[in-house]
Design a protein around this motif. Structure first.
Motif, PDB file in Angstrom:
ATOM      1  N   HIS A 269       0.793  -1.231   0.000  1.00  0.00           N
ATOM      2  CA  HIS A 269       0.000   0.000   0.000  1.00  0.00           C
ATOM      3  C   HIS A 269       0.828   1.284   0.000  1.00  0.00           C
ATOM      4  O   HIS A 269       0.249   2.371  -0.132  1.00  0.00           O
ATOM      5  N   GLY A 270       2.132   1.193   0.162  1.00  0.00           N
ATOM      6  CA  GLY A 270       2.882   2.441   0.197  1.00  0.00           C
ATOM      7  C   GLY A 270       4.383   2.255   0.230  1.00  0.00           C
ATOM      8  O   GLY A 270       4.907   1.139   0.185  1.00  0.00           O
ATOM      9  N   GLY A 271       5.079   3.393   0.314  1.00  0.00           N
ATOM     10  CA  GLY A 271       6.534   3.360   0.321  1.00  0.00           C
ATOM     11  C   GLY A 271       7.132   4.683   0.757  1.00  0.00           C
ATOM     12  O   GLY A 271       6.431   5.607   1.183  1.00  0.00           O
ATOM     13  N   VAL A 272       8.458   4.758   0.628  1.00  0.00           N
ATOM     14  CA  VAL A 272       9.231   5.923   1.055  1.00  0.00           C
ATOM     15  C   VAL A 272       9.939   6.517  -0.155  1.00  0.00           C
ATOM     16  O   VAL A 272      10.564   5.791  -0.936  1.00  0.00           O
ATOM     17  N   SER A 273       9.836   7.840  -0.306  1.00  0.00           N
ATOM     18  CA  SER A 273      10.563   8.553  -1.355  1.00  0.00           C
ATOM     19  C   SER A 273      11.464   9.593  -0.712  1.00  0.00           C
ATOM     20  O   SER A 273      11.159  10.122   0.360  1.00  0.00           O
ATOM     21  N   ALA A 274      12.572   9.876  -1.365  1.00  0.00           N
ATOM     22  CA  ALA A 274      13.444  10.979  -0.953  1.00  0.00           C
ATOM     23  C   ALA A 274      13.691  11.850  -2.171  1.00  0.00           C
ATOM     24  O   ALA A 274      13.893  11.341  -3.281  1.00  0.00           O
ATOM     25  N   TYR A 275      13.663  13.165  -1.969  1.00  0.00           N
ATOM     26  CA  TYR A 275      13.856  14.122  -3.059  1.00  0.00           C
ATOM     27  C   TYR A 275      14.948  15.110  -2.670  1.00  0.00           C
ATOM     28  O   TYR A 275      15.092  15.468  -1.499  1.00  0.00           O
ATOM     29  N   GLY A 276      15.702  15.539  -3.669  1.00  0.00           N
ATOM     30  CA  GLY A 276      16.755  16.506  -3.389  1.00  0.00           C
ATOM     31  C   GLY A 276      17.544  16.852  -4.628  1.00  0.00           C
ATOM     32  O   GLY A 276      17.086  16.658  -5.760  1.00  0.00           O
ATOM     33  N   THR A 277      18.734  17.354  -4.394  1.00  0.00           N
ATOM     34  CA  THR A 277      19.644  17.671  -5.491  1.00  0.00           C
ATOM     35  C   THR A 277      20.450  16.422  -5.838  1.00  0.00           C
ATOM     36  O   THR A 277      20.327  15.384  -5.181  1.00  0.00           O
ATOM     37  N   LYS A 278      21.288  16.548  -6.830  1.00  0.00           N
ATOM     38  CA  LYS A 278      22.133  15.404  -7.191  1.00  0.00           C
ATOM     39  C   LYS A 278      23.088  15.059  -6.054  1.00  0.00           C
ATOM     40  O   LYS A 278      23.486  13.900  -5.891  1.00  0.00           O
ATOM     41  N   ASP A 279      23.435  16.055  -5.236  1.00  0.00           N
ATOM     42  CA  ASP A 279      24.417  15.847  -4.168  1.00  0.00           C
ATOM     43  C   ASP A 279      23.822  15.249  -2.896  1.00  0.00           C
ATOM     44  O   ASP A 279      24.461  14.426  -2.236  1.00  0.00           O
TER      45      ASP A 279
ATOM     46  N   LEU B 290       9.802  25.427  -4.857  1.00  0.00           N
ATOM     47  CA  LEU B 290       9.208  25.094  -6.155  1.00  0.00           C
ATOM     48  C   LEU B 290       9.905  23.921  -6.838  1.00  0.00           C
ATOM     49  O   LEU B 290       9.303  23.249  -7.684  1.00  0.00           O
ATOM     50  N   ASP B 291      11.150  23.664  -6.488  1.00  0.00           N
ATOM     51  CA  ASP B 291      11.864  22.537  -7.091  1.00  0.00           C
ATOM     52  C   ASP B 291      11.202  21.198  -6.755  1.00  0.00           C
ATOM     53  O   ASP B 291      11.418  20.201  -7.463  1.00  0.00           O
ATOM     54  N   TYR B 292      10.404  21.176  -5.672  1.00  0.00           N
ATOM     55  CA  TYR B 292       9.788  19.920  -5.245  1.00  0.00           C
ATOM     56  C   TYR B 292       8.264  19.965  -5.339  1.00  0.00           C
ATOM     57  O   TYR B 292       7.573  19.139  -4.745  1.00  0.00           O
ATOM     58  N   SER B 293       7.750  20.908  -6.103  1.00  0.00           N
ATOM     59  CA  SER B 293       6.295  21.069  -6.204  1.00  0.00           C
ATOM     60  C   SER B 293       5.636  19.862  -6.872  1.00  0.00           C
ATOM     61  O   SER B 293       4.513  19.484  -6.517  1.00  0.00           O
TER      62      SER B 293
ATOM     63  N   ALA C 154       6.713  16.767  -6.685  1.00  0.00           N
ATOM     64  CA  ALA C 154       6.771  15.654  -5.735  1.00  0.00           C
ATOM     65  C   ALA C 154       5.726  15.805  -4.633  1.00  0.00           C
ATOM     66  O   ALA C 154       5.168  14.810  -4.161  1.00  0.00           O
ATOM     67  N   LEU C 155       5.466  17.047  -4.242  1.00  0.00           N
ATOM     68  CA  LEU C 155       4.544  17.306  -3.133  1.00  0.00           C
ATOM     69  C   LEU C 155       3.258  17.941  -3.658  1.00  0.00           C
ATOM     70  O   LEU C 155       2.756  18.920  -3.108  1.00  0.00           O
ATOM     71  N   ILE C 156       2.722  17.346  -4.686  1.00  0.00           N
ATOM     72  CA  ILE C 156       1.569  17.929  -5.363  1.00  0.00           C
ATOM     73  C   ILE C 156       0.332  17.990  -4.467  1.00  0.00           C
ATOM     74  O   ILE C 156      -0.558  18.828  -4.669  1.00  0.00           O
ATOM     75  N   ASN C 157       0.256  17.125  -3.463  1.00  0.00           N
ATOM     76  CA  ASN C 157      -0.915  17.117  -2.578  1.00  0.00           C
ATOM     77  C   ASN C 157      -0.852  18.187  -1.490  1.00  0.00           C
ATOM     78  O   ASN C 157      -1.863  18.470  -0.841  1.00  0.00           O
ATOM     79  N   LEU C 158       0.327  18.754  -1.268  1.00  0.00           N
ATOM     80  CA  LEU C 158       0.477  19.771  -0.230  1.00  0.00           C
ATOM     81  C   LEU C 158      -0.147  21.081  -0.706  1.00  0.00           C
ATOM     82  O   LEU C 158       0.169  21.577  -1.790  1.00  0.00           O
ATOM     83  N   ARG C 159      -1.016  21.652   0.109  1.00  0.00           N
ATOM     84  CA  ARG C 159      -1.767  22.833  -0.303  1.00  0.00           C
ATOM     85  C   ARG C 159      -1.348  24.067   0.493  1.00  0.00           C
ATOM     86  O   ARG C 159      -1.224  24.008   1.721  1.00  0.00           O
ATOM     87  N   ALA C 160      -1.161  25.162  -0.232  1.00  0.00           N
ATOM     88  CA  ALA C 160      -0.899  26.459   0.401  1.00  0.00           C
ATOM     89  C   ALA C 160      -2.173  27.281   0.312  1.00  0.00           C
ATOM     90  O   ALA C 160      -2.263  28.279  -0.420  1.00  0.00           O
ATOM     91  N   LEU C 161      -3.179  26.847   1.059  1.00  0.00           N
ATOM     92  CA  LEU C 161      -4.501  27.479   1.044  1.00  0.00           C
ATOM     93  C   LEU C 161      -4.946  27.753   2.471  1.00  0.00           C
ATOM     94  O   LEU C 161      -4.638  26.985   3.392  1.00  0.00           O
ATOM     95  N   ASP C 162      -5.706  28.828   2.655  1.00  0.00           N
ATOM     96  CA  ASP C 162      -6.268  29.092   3.973  1.00  0.00           C
ATOM     97  C   ASP C 162      -7.620  28.400   4.106  1.00  0.00           C
ATOM     98  O   ASP C 162      -8.045  27.651   3.203  1.00  0.00           O
ATOM     99  N   ALA C 163      -8.309  28.650   5.201  1.00  0.00           N
ATOM    100  CA  ALA C 163      -9.574  27.968   5.480  1.00  0.00           C
ATOM    101  C   ALA C 163     -10.652  28.291   4.455  1.00  0.00           C
ATOM    102  O   ALA C 163     -11.587  27.508   4.256  1.00  0.00           O
TER     103      ALA C 163
END
Length: 256
Positions: free
Chosen positions: A128-138, A231-234, A236-245
């Protein structure tokens, strides 16, 4: 003749005197030997009960306290915690325990979104799921643990990961944000500070989305809340919302 008898008597008396001295010396030697033996036998003796007590004490000191009912994926999150001044590396994340399969195991760019500058690795935890890591090449910058379950399999989404499956409650502190939502809504989003004793603080978002097709969850971990909104990880984190109530786009703020 008389002189010979006197000489014999004198010799006999001398022999008796010498014998007496010899006997006295033997007695004194015997007394000294006995005293020495007594001195030896008065040394302290370690008894079996003393040995047993020492063994029991050592066993108590070596006793390991086993945690009762740890979070389901405690091995995963414990391995992600960072000691003071430490950083994640692609190699250490690729050694995360309890991963069933890595795909990919080395940092790779998403071939379907060539404009995305980030690199990632992904490892499965179960069906049902897994672990992802995101970053730069380094180096990695953030971790995401996601899961999902279709309504046809279980309409309650019981296999979807919750925060209590990942973290100990006493290590999480809720952080208020203008981007919070209600916890019991169809879509819920909350933020936390994760502080393990002896480790540096990390920051967490937790999302649960109950849709018609099923239930999904995303849990992100980073060294700063700002990393989640880079924005480099937008993608990857498409479900994260920057919205108020009210559903207005805002810059998320946090009461740390």
């Amino acid at each position: 003749m008389l002189s010979n008898r006197l000489l014999s008597a004198f010799t006999l008396m001398s022999f008796i005197a010498l014998s007496g001295c010899s006997d006295q010396t033997a007695v004194e030697d015997t007394k000294q030997d006995t005293t020495a033996k007594e001195a030896v036998t008065t040394e302290p003796v370690v008894t079996a009960s003393t040995d047993a007590a020492e063994t029991e004490k050592s066993a108590e000191e070596a006793e390991v306290v086993v945690e009762e009912n740890p979070p389901r994926f405690a091995n995963i999150t414990d391995s992600l915690a960072l000691k003071p001044n430490a950083e994640w590396s692609w190699d250490t994340l690729a050694s995360t325990p309890d991963i069933q399969k890595w795909d990919p195991k080395t940092p790779t760019k998403n071939e379907y979104t060539p404009e995305d500058p980030s690199y990632y690795i992904w490892g499965g935890l179960d069906d049902h799921g897994g672990v992802s890591a995101y970053g730069t090449k380094d180096k990695p910058v953030l971790i995401k643990i996601n899961s999902g379950q279709g309504v046809m399999e279980d309409e309650t989404g019981s296999a979807v990961y919750k925060t209590e499956d990942l973290f100990r409650a006493n290590e999480l502190t809720r952080v208020k944000s203008n981007c919070d939502t209600e916890e019991d809504g169809l879509f819920s989003q909350q933020f936390y500070k994760w502080q393990k004793p002896g480790y540096q603080p990390l920051y967490v978002y937790a999302i649960t989305d109950q849709a018609n097709a099923g239930t999904s969850s995303d849990v992100g971990i980073a060294k700063s809340f700002d990393d989640f909104f880079n924005l480099d990880y937008s993608n990857a984190l498409i479900n994260l919302r920057a919205l108020d109530a009210e559903g207005n786009s805002v810059t998320c703020t946090f009461e740390l």
